[in-house]
Design a protein around this motif. Structure first.
Motif, PDB file in Angstrom:
ATOM      1  N   ALA A 304       0.663  -1.536  -0.195  1.00 49.81           N
ATOM      2  CA  ALA A 304      -0.634  -0.045  -0.060  1.00 49.81           C
ATOM      3  C   ALA A 304       0.826   1.163  -0.076  1.00 49.81           C
ATOM      4  N   GLY A 305       2.208   1.035  -0.297  1.00 50.95           N
ATOM      5  CA  GLY A 305       2.869   2.227  -0.258  1.00 50.95           C
ATOM      6  C   GLY A 305       3.624   2.564   0.982  1.00 50.95           C
ATOM      7  N   LEU A 306       3.574   1.973   2.378  1.00 48.93           N
ATOM      8  CA  LEU A 306       4.016   2.170   3.662  1.00 48.93           C
ATOM      9  C   LEU A 306       4.935   1.216   3.785  1.00 48.93           C
ATOM     10  N   THR A 307       6.600   1.777   4.314  1.00 44.74           N
ATOM     11  CA  THR A 307       7.426   1.337   5.294  1.00 44.74           C
ATOM     12  C   THR A 307       6.911   1.393   6.106  1.00 44.74           C
ATOM     13  N   VAL A 308       7.082   0.165   6.317  1.00 43.43           N
ATOM     14  CA  VAL A 308       6.918  -0.234   8.494  1.00 43.43           C
ATOM     15  C   VAL A 308       7.957  -0.698   8.923  1.00 43.43           C
ATOM     16  N   GLU A 309       8.422  -0.360   9.844  1.00 43.63           N
ATOM     17  CA  GLU A 309      10.219  -1.073  10.500  1.00 43.63           C
ATOM     18  C   GLU A 309       9.957  -1.611  11.882  1.00 43.63           C
ATOM     19  N   VAL A 310       9.834  -2.614  11.968  1.00 44.85           N
ATOM     20  CA  VAL A 310       9.365  -3.670  13.001  1.00 44.85           C
ATOM     21  C   VAL A 310      10.490  -4.335  14.062  1.00 44.85           C
ATOM     22  N   THR A 311      10.411  -3.631  15.767  1.00 45.08           N
ATOM     23  CA  THR A 311      11.517  -3.790  16.269  1.00 45.08           C
ATOM     24  C   THR A 311      11.355  -4.605  17.366  1.00 45.08           C
ATOM     25  N   GLY A 312      11.795  -5.869  17.908  1.00 43.98           N
ATOM     26  CA  GLY A 312      11.984  -6.700  19.194  1.00 43.98           C
ATOM     27  C   GLY A 312      11.169  -8.003  18.642  1.00 43.98           C
ATOM     28  N   GLU A 313      10.841  -8.619  19.240  1.00 45.23           N
ATOM     29  CA  GLU A 313      10.070 -10.269  18.398  1.00 45.23           C
ATOM     30  C   GLU A 313       9.098  -9.997  19.512  1.00 45.23           C
ATOM     31  N   PRO A 314       8.255 -10.834  18.517  1.00 40.93           N
ATOM     32  CA  PRO A 314       6.261 -11.169  18.587  1.00 40.93           C
ATOM     33  C   PRO A 314       6.812 -11.984  19.866  1.00 40.93           C
ATOM     34  N   PRO A 315       6.691 -11.933  21.519  1.00 38.51           N
ATOM     35  CA  PRO A 315       5.747 -12.534  22.506  1.00 38.51           C
ATOM     36  C   PRO A 315       4.941 -13.765  22.199  1.00 38.51           C
ATOM     37  N   ARG A 316       5.302 -15.220  23.099  1.00 43.36           N
ATOM     38  CA  ARG A 316       4.333 -16.023  22.626  1.00 43.36           C
ATOM     39  C   ARG A 316       3.266 -14.829  23.310  1.00 43.36           C
ATOM     40  N   LEU A 317       1.795 -15.364  23.520  1.00 45.71           N
ATOM     41  CA  LEU A 317       0.797 -14.662  24.239  1.00 45.71           C
ATOM     42  C   LEU A 317      -1.030 -16.050  24.199  1.00 45.71           C
ATOM     43  N   PRO A 318      -1.365 -15.716  24.904  1.00 51.09           N
ATOM     44  CA  PRO A 318      -2.327 -16.020  24.852  1.00 51.09           C
ATOM     45  C   PRO A 318      -3.127 -16.622  23.898  1.00 51.09           C
ATOM     46  N   PRO A 319      -4.405 -17.105  22.855  1.00 50.84           N
ATOM     47  CA  PRO A 319      -5.069 -17.063  22.303  1.00 50.84           C
ATOM     48  C   PRO A 319      -5.615 -15.503  21.953  1.00 50.84           C
ATOM     49  N   GLY A 320      -6.698 -15.580  23.402  1.00 52.63           N
ATOM     50  CA  GLY A 320      -7.054 -14.269  23.823  1.00 52.63           C
ATOM     51  C   GLY A 320      -5.691 -12.783  22.731  1.00 52.63           C
TER      52      GLY A 320
END
Length: 417
Positions: A304-320
């Protein structure tokens, strides 16, 4: 047979299951419709059976008390029939019936006729009056009947039949008073239980409505997040395709490919939400999205033309909590695409002190008055965070951009439904 999650709760087997709303013979005021049906019926069978029992029982009582009480004549039988027939109106006019049966019984006893099952009509009338909420009327009628009996048995007996009658013992009055107390106590106990059953029915109905409202709100949030995100990508790509259709056909083809992929994904997620409506008891066919699909969001935003920079590892969370975190990031990026001129955004994931922090920043500037999104988008994010015991902060930054900061407990589960 419906389960306990439905609005028409009915237990399975056994008295405890069948009588969740109370035994049928005391279910006298459970709702306008049920009460109306109950009041519309005339208790002919029980009244006829009681009248026959009173007449026959009085005949046996007269034979046993012959010589000490007056023999029942036509007037006695009329009083017995009146006291019994009045019970036909005990559901429609409980106050009138309880006073009427007590008056007929007082005349019967004052005339010196034999003791016997005539008091059963008083018991039934008093019970109905107390259970239907006319407690003072029942107490007053019983107290009046007992006072009349005391006057007749200890003072007026000299001038009333049968002739030569003697005063009753005070031990007999204690027995009569004890029976009066027992009748009132049992009636009050049934009334209290009926009110408790009514409260439980109302609480179950309210809980069912609350669960239905929460489920509708959850589905509305899911549909909004899926449709808003996908339509934002489709709108941006459609504009790009139209602008480059003649000058750069290859780039326009990529935009159309992105539109098709976004539409297909949106249809799949909406279908999954709708499947839960068609078969609420079945397990979902596909797992709910979580932070493990954060790369998909980045790829969609890039198309869509938006550059996204992600910092940090996604944590393991409960499903909800995992679904809520994914939707919050998705909605934040969707708002950047729709309401900001920024071409860069940053997503930062942090874990600290038993919480996960999700921060989405863009450089702005906003393209309209709804900077950061408005209405259902931010409201949905706040509802998701609040349901998990977390918080959402959203607002413009000092440098002209916009920030969404979500703080969610790591061990959070969805609020039970």
């Amino acid at each position: 047979m419906e389960d306990e999650g439905g609005t028409g709760v009915r237990g399975r087997g056994g008295p405890a299951g069948r009588w969740r709303d109370g035994p049928p013979w005391v279910r006298l005021g459970g709702g306008a419709r049920r009460s109306g049906e109950w009041r519309a019926r005339w208790p002919w069978p029980s009244t006829l059976l009681l009248a026959v029992f009173v007449l026959v029982g009085t005949a046996f009582a007269a034979h046993a008390q012959q010589g000490t009480r007056a023999d029942p004549d036509l007037f006695a039988r009329v009083l017995l029939v009146v006291a019994s027939v009045l019970l036909l109106w005990r559901r429609r006019r409980p106050v009138l019936v309880v006073f009427g049966t007590c008056a007929a019984t007082a005349l019967y006893l004052g005339a010196g006729y034999p003791y016997g099952p005539v008091l059963l009509a008083v018991v039934v009338a008093c019970f109905t009056a107390v259970v239907t909420g006319h407690r003072r009327a029942a107490w007053t009628a019983l107290a009046t009947l007992w006072a009349v009996h005391v006057l007749v048995a200890h003072w007026l007996y000299r001038w009333l039949p049968p002739s030569g009658d003697a005063s009753a013992s005070f031990g007999q009055e204690v027995v009569v008073a004890t029976w009066v107390v027992v009748i009132v106590a049992v009636s009050e106990l049934v009334r209290a239980r009926r009110e408790q059953w009514a409260r439980e029915r109302a609480e179950r109905a309210q809980a069912a409505r609350r669960r239905a409202d929460e489920e509708r709100l959850r589905i509305a949030r899911e549909v909004h997040d899926v449709v808003a995100h996908s339509l934002s990508v489709i709108t941006v790509q459609a504009g790009t395709g139209l602008a480059l259709l003649d000058s750069d056909p290859e780039q326009a083809r990529k935009a159309l490919t992105t539109i098709r992929a976004a539409g297909k994904e949106a249809l799949g997620e909406v279908r999954q939400v709708l499947d839960t409506l068609r078969s609420p008891g079945a397990a979902p066919r596909a797992p709910a999205p979580g932070l493990d699909r954060l790369s998909d969001l980045v790829a969609q935003a890039d198309r869509a033309g938006l550059t996204v920079e992600v910092t940090g590892e996604p944590p393991r969370l409960p499903p909800g909590a995992d679904l809520a975190a994914f939707r919050i990031v998705q909605e934040a990026l969707t708002n950047v695409v729709r309401h900001s001129a920024a071409r860069h955004a940053r997503v930062r994931l942090d874990r600290a002190d038993g919480t996960v922090r999700l921060r989405v920043d863009d450089d702005g500037p906003p393209t309209g008055t709804d900077a950061g999104g408005g209405g259902n988008g931010l409201a949905g994010m706040r509802e998701r965070a609040a349901a998990l015991g977390g918080t959402i902060e959203a607002g413009p930054r000092e440098d002209g951009g916009f920030r969404v900061l979500a703080v969610l407990p790591l061990g959070a589960e969805e609020v039970p439904r």
